[in-house]
Motif scaffolding. Structure first.
Motif, mmCIF file in Angstrom:
data_model
loop_
_atom_site.group_PDB
_atom_site.id
_atom_site.type_symbol
_atom_site.label_atom_id
_atom_site.label_comp_id
_atom_site.label_asym_id
_atom_site.label_seq_id
_atom_site.Cartn_x
_atom_site.Cartn_y
_atom_site.Cartn_z
ATOM 1 N N ASP A 569 34.953 37.134 38.274
ATOM 2 C CA ASP A 569 35.251 35.771 38.733
ATOM 3 C C ASP A 569 34.060 35.111 39.423
ATOM 4 O OD1 ASP A 569 37.790 35.478 37.777
ATOM 5 O OD2 ASP A 569 38.798 35.492 39.725
ATOM 6 N N TYR A 573 34.947 29.734 39.885
ATOM 7 C CA TYR A 573 35.285 28.557 40.693
ATOM 8 C C TYR A 573 34.010 27.883 41.185
ATOM 9 C CZ TYR A 573 39.771 30.976 40.587
ATOM 10 O OH TYR A 573 40.915 31.612 40.168
ATOM 11 N N ALA A 582 40.765 33.081 32.772
ATOM 12 C CA ALA A 582 41.736 34.176 32.618
ATOM 13 C C ALA A 582 42.907 33.972 33.570
ATOM 14 C CB ALA A 582 41.062 35.514 32.905
ATOM 15 N N ASP A 583 44.109 34.110 33.044
ATOM 16 C CA ASP A 583 45.291 34.152 33.900
ATOM 17 C C ASP A 583 46.163 35.318 33.435
ATOM 18 O OD1 ASP A 583 46.659 33.301 31.647
ATOM 19 O OD2 ASP A 583 46.839 31.223 32.335
ATOM 20 N N ARG A 584 47.368 35.399 33.938
ATOM 21 C CA ARG A 584 48.202 36.564 33.627
ATOM 22 C C ARG A 584 48.597 36.615 32.154
ATOM 23 N NH1 ARG A 584 53.890 36.698 34.673
ATOM 24 N NH2 ARG A 584 53.463 38.175 36.321
ATOM 25 N N ARG A 701 44.896 44.305 35.801
ATOM 26 C CA ARG A 701 45.648 43.683 36.895
ATOM 27 C C ARG A 701 46.252 42.357 36.465
ATOM 28 N NH1 ARG A 701 42.271 44.158 42.587
ATOM 29 N NH2 ARG A 701 42.049 46.408 42.640
ATOM 30 N N LYS A 702 45.495 41.627 35.633
ATOM 31 C CA LYS A 702 46.004 40.311 35.215
ATOM 32 C C LYS A 702 47.081 40.443 34.152
ATOM 33 C CE LYS A 702 43.624 36.492 36.762
ATOM 34 N NZ LYS A 702 42.314 35.918 36.985
ATOM 35 N N SER A 703 46.821 41.290 33.144
ATOM 36 C CA SER A 703 47.720 41.337 31.985
ATOM 37 C C SER A 703 48.883 42.280 32.198
ATOM 38 C CB SER A 703 46.932 41.785 30.750
ATOM 39 O OG SER A 703 46.596 43.165 30.864
ATOM 40 N N GLY A 704 48.657 43.328 32.973
ATOM 41 C CA GLY A 704 49.691 44.344 33.116
ATOM 42 C C GLY A 704 49.860 45.218 31.892
ATOM 43 N N PHE B 581 43.704 43.876 46.459
ATOM 44 C CA PHE B 581 44.471 44.530 45.396
ATOM 45 C C PHE B 581 45.478 43.610 44.708
ATOM 46 C CE2 PHE B 581 43.509 48.217 48.333
ATOM 47 C CZ PHE B 581 42.511 48.757 47.549
ATOM 48 N N ASP B 583 47.308 41.842 41.901
ATOM 49 C CA ASP B 583 47.468 41.921 40.453
ATOM 50 C C ASP B 583 48.572 40.948 40.039
ATOM 51 O OD1 ASP B 583 49.881 43.147 41.027
ATOM 52 O OD2 ASP B 583 49.151 45.166 40.605
ATOM 53 N N ARG B 584 49.018 41.035 38.811
ATOM 54 C CA ARG B 584 49.975 40.041 38.329
ATOM 55 C C ARG B 584 51.331 40.153 39.028
ATOM 56 N NH1 ARG B 584 52.955 40.685 33.407
ATOM 57 N NH2 ARG B 584 51.644 39.063 32.520
ATOM 58 N N ASP B 585 51.578 41.289 39.676
ATOM 59 C CA ASP B 585 52.875 41.511 40.304
ATOM 60 C C ASP B 585 52.874 41.275 41.810
ATOM 61 O OD1 ASP B 585 53.998 42.342 37.815
ATOM 62 O OD2 ASP B 585 52.941 44.248 38.054
ATOM 63 N N TYR B 698 44.045 30.857 42.053
ATOM 64 C CA TYR B 698 43.930 32.303 41.839
ATOM 65 C C TYR B 698 45.317 32.942 41.767
ATOM 66 C CZ TYR B 698 42.535 37.152 42.639
ATOM 67 O OH TYR B 698 42.352 38.504 42.517
ATOM 68 N N ARG B 701 47.416 31.713 38.758
ATOM 69 C CA ARG B 701 47.019 32.373 37.509
ATOM 70 C C ARG B 701 47.525 33.808 37.453
ATOM 71 N NH1 ARG B 701 40.702 30.955 36.090
ATOM 72 N NH2 ARG B 701 40.870 28.698 36.069
ATOM 73 N N LYS B 702 47.521 34.465 38.609
ATOM 74 C CA LYS B 702 47.946 35.870 38.610
ATOM 75 C C LYS B 702 49.463 35.987 38.523
ATOM 76 C CE LYS B 702 44.628 39.113 39.610
ATOM 77 N NZ LYS B 702 43.530 39.506 40.440
ATOM 78 N N SER B 703 50.165 35.207 39.319
ATOM 79 C CA SER B 703 51.609 35.391 39.436
ATOM 80 C C SER B 703 52.384 34.621 38.378
ATOM 81 C CB SER B 703 52.080 34.916 40.820
ATOM 82 O OG SER B 703 52.003 33.486 40.883
#
Lengths: 714, 714
Positions: A569, A573, A582-584, A701-704, B581, B583-585, B698, B701-703
């Motif tokens: 990243d 920004y 990139a997002d989830r 972390r983003k995609s899971g 830490f 992540d998407r969750d 940020y 995009r993640k959540s």
């Protein structure tokens, strides 16, 4: 405070670092600088001949000196007059008078197809005599180095006449060397090979032996022009045009015997900052007069001066926009001053909004060069070369070819590469770039089978304009190996060779380089050395691509002055216009006409359609052109997310393999070269692991989405 | 190349920048430095009295000089001998001989409860005479400045006897000033107020007028000790202990009249780098002898020298680990050398693995100080002060109190704060930190109602050890406003006041500061000024917290030397041990015993249970202790993700409101102060918007969770 190892590592080790010469000492430097691709052993086949050199002028003197030194070492004999003695090698200008009988017929045959040109030569061999003919001294010099490349083969059997001439007239290197040490960028901006060979701490370095040795290396790979200072022209450097011109003249004198012309990066604000004028407006008569006079003074000191390089209205540099003028107005101003003397302006097309707002997705930096320059096609004078980076962004490891190169048929275009490895491992990583450049040069902007980028640069494209040739940012410094990483020498060599002949196979060029740099007589096991060098280097660019930013998305690199090591990243920004979004759910930049920035529309067909199409777009550029879900299936059959994981694991594995293979060369090649490369392979592996882990973790972390192969993602 | 505006903005404007004095000119500097909380108008009530000053010594002379100057300006009269003339203010040492009749009874009453201590004083008023009594000169000086704070109220009605004494004996400021300009960190490491007032470009600055003016400000807020050089001790700075000691002595001479003792940061390697010994092993007799001799020489020049400050075995600084010794061995070595002279060692507990691997989730930097130091409790000499940052990490805007402070009952502990706004807006942002410090000082580590952190620092905690007081990194420089941002002066003032009395209400302290700095006689609309300053400052720390890293997770700041502006992942893959830490969750650091790093176990009950419990953990520290899903519902009722959005929108709105309110003070207060603050509020708003947008984007995009209020997230 953390600094990338590139700035603290062995690259800055300087002259005290291990740097024994395998090599010659043409410049009397006492063997502290590596001979690169001109070790004395490379001259052995030539040096054992009875040689006649015919012709006059400084470049012919250079040829004779080379031959004489080789003969002195290897038992041959060098003459400049055709006496009764038998010869087995003739290097001659065609107008230099009668040749020995054996050579005359060949000379006649060689010249049958008309003039050889200012830099061309012809080579033939019959009846035990090898003949190199040229119409001009530079051609004879290039012919000499061609003989060196051929080695023993030049003196075996018969060779039919073969004519050689460079595809491009301008084969240039841009030095981003500062005279002063810049507080942020240092002595050499984006330099990874120690200090500058021209400047040190505010003054000319005056190590002209080193400059001559450099000129000799350039001549031997085909480069014929350099600019001697950074395109970001700071206060002291601006004065190279005026009261510090003597420093430039000294460099020109040192490089002239090798056919290398000197160019200068100038600031567009020079009439103001140097001339004391109230304006630098390109249509102002006083400004035009100032440039004319300044240029006249330059040519009075340096009659073969090459011209000016300008970065204008870009990243804070001054330019014609200040006065409501455009790039054509600006470039033509300097071209007008240079024209009477045959000089050229290299005007960089690297112009974009460098204060972009990351929130604004409508601005697309990739569009900038085309948007700025395509409308100006036809407005530039003949001695303006618009110099466009090969890709639309900034020397990333993977970019599409810039659409500008197909958009200005009436403009002399130069294609710009970056030999210095700013974004490709900073000469800590092995990254042989010739395959990248070859892909760009052989790309056909109007579709397969049509003219290529190389044709455009050579002036044989579809438009009426002459070619601007190639330009590239240099990668040498005062490092004893010239380039920090000894294997990075191959990039400089290959750049010159591709500028001469863009159709060359990068692997064949590497073979040339290996033969010259590691002559069989100096290597314990030549077959092993060759095999290892190919294994380590051939695919190294694609290996670097594998473990860094995926699928053409670019810029996941540590920002600001670093550009080394991962920071996924780091630019996301920022104001630099380089985002991956990139997002989830997915990643990539939508540059389509249908839903994105419309950049694909800057290409002519078929590429506009190919890049626009999610199914036709080449995998390696997918994220440059499209924003896709992680589950999108590539043409390769893999999903995007699995491709990211796979390539990053593979890339590291390949680097580990390179390190393993390199160990087998211990005791086989020059131990200093071996040690320096071995040390950098350790760093490359460390850094590649960091890239792999950060990129994989980031996307996991983003995609899971887990790795289907169950490997460790942290 | 992008630099944070903090390094290029007005902070570095230097002496040419707007800096008119509202003020006094005690040091004869010609009014180019802001008077801060000691403008001449603040002395008006006192300066119109008939004053008797009784006692001897340099500090009493200081008191008399202050009184005499105030009287000269405001029409009063100052005497040092008790003649027949009537007086209405007496400032006297109790052993200074007979007082005027009116004062004698008060003096008797004031002394009834025993000695007043080395820095204490008593104040009373009856029969039209105000009396300040002290047992020691420093007490009289603090009494004088207390009178100044009281203003006219000190001379109205009767005041029963009230005794005042500082809660902490050591009230110290650490200057991270370098003698040389450090190539990365500059003249003042983490300095945001221009250059150093002590050093410039490798040498002592010798602007002793400025140093005296500084000492006066410190005395007026209660600070009694400073260390004059950076805890990262580089080569030149190391020599302040030896051949550059004269520079330190000069500062000590300048500060002595204000009761401020000088300390020195030293390198643990001094016996090697300065003494030429082969080792700095703390048990080596030659090393002990070297420190003894060096310290003897220091006290020969500076008899009231305070002692040494040491950062050992941390972030690359040398320390006892090199020799297989521990921190107690190291600290005791220096303590032994200082003990004969009454000096102390401040030994910093800021020790952690600064080369952590982000992949390794078992290492927890938060644990480090406790892990290193708690086992050593009881092993330190009496004149060792172990100086622990208030939180377990590093001066983040929100941290829990460090568990070290409850873990070393047999050790003198100092609590360290950071007045310089490294992580809290770098004196570009308004961030009044007293509420943060007050929260830490009044925190009860053994549970509500028990002893507080302030008690531990004061030596009145549950353990037998004396108190180490407070220490803090200074925020002043050669900026004409002292602190870059004029409102940042309040942080320095409040730090001193809380060190004197940690029970003070931060808002009341701000009132004191406003009264002193903006005397009603100098302000167009005092009520508006007070209301506005409170509105802008009272909640500014929490406002800063709102728009930066959420819920105690910390470190989403631009990395390396910057620490200004957002970079959510800036530290996420670094070696510094500061991760979120996300992540998407979900997001946060699991520091529980059950499933995390076990850090919660370093706290005594009830906090170990409170922090361990997902439901009991205070919201503002949730992500410091727990990794939770974005949908986790906070004690406040909001989800984590919605809390992030809400606080970031609110924080920006509050900054916009601050800017709006500040505009109303135009023409009301000193225009130079108004303009400087106004300019920085613009930058604060710009930066807060950047924080809001980057953090919100940020996490969106993640959540993938939209804002329930539908506001713009880019």
């Amino acid at each position: 405070m953390s600094l990338p190892s590139a700035t603290t590592g062995p690259a800055t080790a300087g002259p005290d670092a291990a740097g024994p010469a395998t090599g010659d000492d043409p410049a009397g430097r006492g063997g502290d600088v590596h001979a690169a691709w001109l070790p004395p052993e490379a001259f052995a086949p030539l040096g054992s001949r009875r040689v006649l050199v015919r012709g006059d002028g400084v470049l012919v003197d250079t040829v004779f000196d080379e031959v004489e030194r080789a003969c002195a070492r290897h038992g041959g004999r060098a003459d400049r007059t055709a006496g009764d003695r038998a010869v087995d090698l003739v290097l001659a200008l065609r107008d230099a008078g009668p040749l020995p009988a054996a050579a005359t017929a060949l000379a006649r045959a060689a010249g049958a197809d008309g003039p050889l040109g200012g830099e061309g030569f012809a080579l033939a061999r019959a009846e035990g005599v090898t003949v190199v003919l040229a119409d001009a001294p530079a051609g004879l010099l290039y012919g000499l180095f061609h003989l060196v490349r051929l080695g023993a083969a030049a003196f075996e059997g018969d060779h039919p006449v073969r004519r050689h001439a460079p595809a491009m007239a301008l084969r240039m290197l841009d030095h981003w060397d500062n005279v002063d040490v810049h507080p942020v960028m240092g002595q050499v901006e984006r330099g990874y090979a120690g200090g500058s060979i021209f400047w040190r701490a505010g003054a000319a370095r005056r190590d002209l032996d080193r400059v001559r040795a450099y000129g000799r290396l350039l001549a031997a790979c085909g480069v014929n022009a350099i600019s001697v200072n950074n395109v970001n022209v700071h206060a002291t450097e601006a004065r190279l045009l005026t009261d510090r011109l003597g420093d430039v003249a000294e460099l020109a004198d040192a490089l002239r015997p090798y056919g290398v012309r000197v160019h200068l990066s100038v600031t567009f604000a020079a009439p103001v900052v140097l001339g004391g004028l109230p304006t630098a407006d390109p249509v102002d008569p006083a400004v035009r007069a100032w440039w004319a006079a300044a240029t006249r003074r330059v040519y009075a000191r340096i009659p073969d001066f090459g011209g000016y390089v300008v970065k204008a209205d870009s990243e804070g540099q001054p330019g014609p926009f200040t006065y409501g003028r455009d790039h054509a107005d600006g470039a033509n101003l300097l071209a007008e001053a240079l024209a009477p003397f045959g000089g050229v302006v290299h005007w960089r097309a690297f112009v974009y909004n460098h204060r972009q707002d990351w929130r604004d997705r409508s601005t697309d930096r990739a569009r900038a060069a085309y948007d700025h320059f395509a409308p100006l096609d036809g407005r530039f004078r003949d001695n303006v070369v618009v110099q466009a980076k090969f890709g639309p962004i900034d020397f990333q490891p993977r970019e599409p070819v810039s659409p500008v190169l197909a958009a200005m048929p009436a403009t002399r275009l130069a294609v710009e590469f970056q030999v210095t490895q700013e974004y490709t491992g900073q000469q800590q990583h092995v990254c042989y770039l010739a395959p990248c450049w070859s892909e760009a040069l052989t790309f056909a902007p109007w579709g397969p089978g049509g003219p290529t980028v190389a044709d455009v640069a050579a002036g044989s494209g579809p438009g009426p304009a002459a070619g601007g040739g190639l330009a590239a940012v240099a990668n040498v410094g005062d490092d004893p190996f010239w380039t920090g990483h000894p294997l990075a020498q191959a990039n400089l060599y290959a750049y010159g060779r591709l500028a001469w002949d863009p159709g060359l196979d990068p692997v064949a060029v590497l073979d040339e380089w290996i033969d010259l740099t590691f002559p069989a007589s100096t290597v314990g096991d030549p077959a092993l050395a060759r095999e290892t060098l190919h294994a380590v280097m051939d695919d190294s660019w694609r290996t670097y691509e594998r473990y860094t930013a995926p699928l053409g998305v670019g810029f996941m690199v540590s920002p600001a002055r670093h550009h080394y090591g991962p920071d996924v990243d780091g630019y996301e920004y920022s104001r630099w216009g380089t985002y991956h979004f990139a997002d989830r759910d997915g990643v990539g930049v939508d540059r389509t006409r249908a839903t994105g920035t419309g950049f694909t529309g800057q290409y002519p067909p078929p590429w506009s359609q190919v890049y626009e199409s999610l199914s036709d777009c080449p995998d390696e550029l997918l994220l440059f052109f499209h924003h896709v879900p992680y589950g999108h299936v590539l043409r390769s059959g893999s999903t995007v997310i699995q491709h990211i994981y796979d390539t990053h694991f593979a890339g590291v594995q390949q680097v580990a393999g390179m390190r393993q293979r390199w160990r087998r060369l211990a005791g086989v090649i020059d131990p200093a070269v071996h040690a320096r490369v071995a040390e950098r392979l350790e760093e490359q592996l460390r850094c590649a692991i960091e890239w792999r882990d950060q990129v994989n973790t980031y996307f996991f972390r983003k995609s899971g989405v887990p790795d289907v192969r169950g490997r460790t993602i942290h």
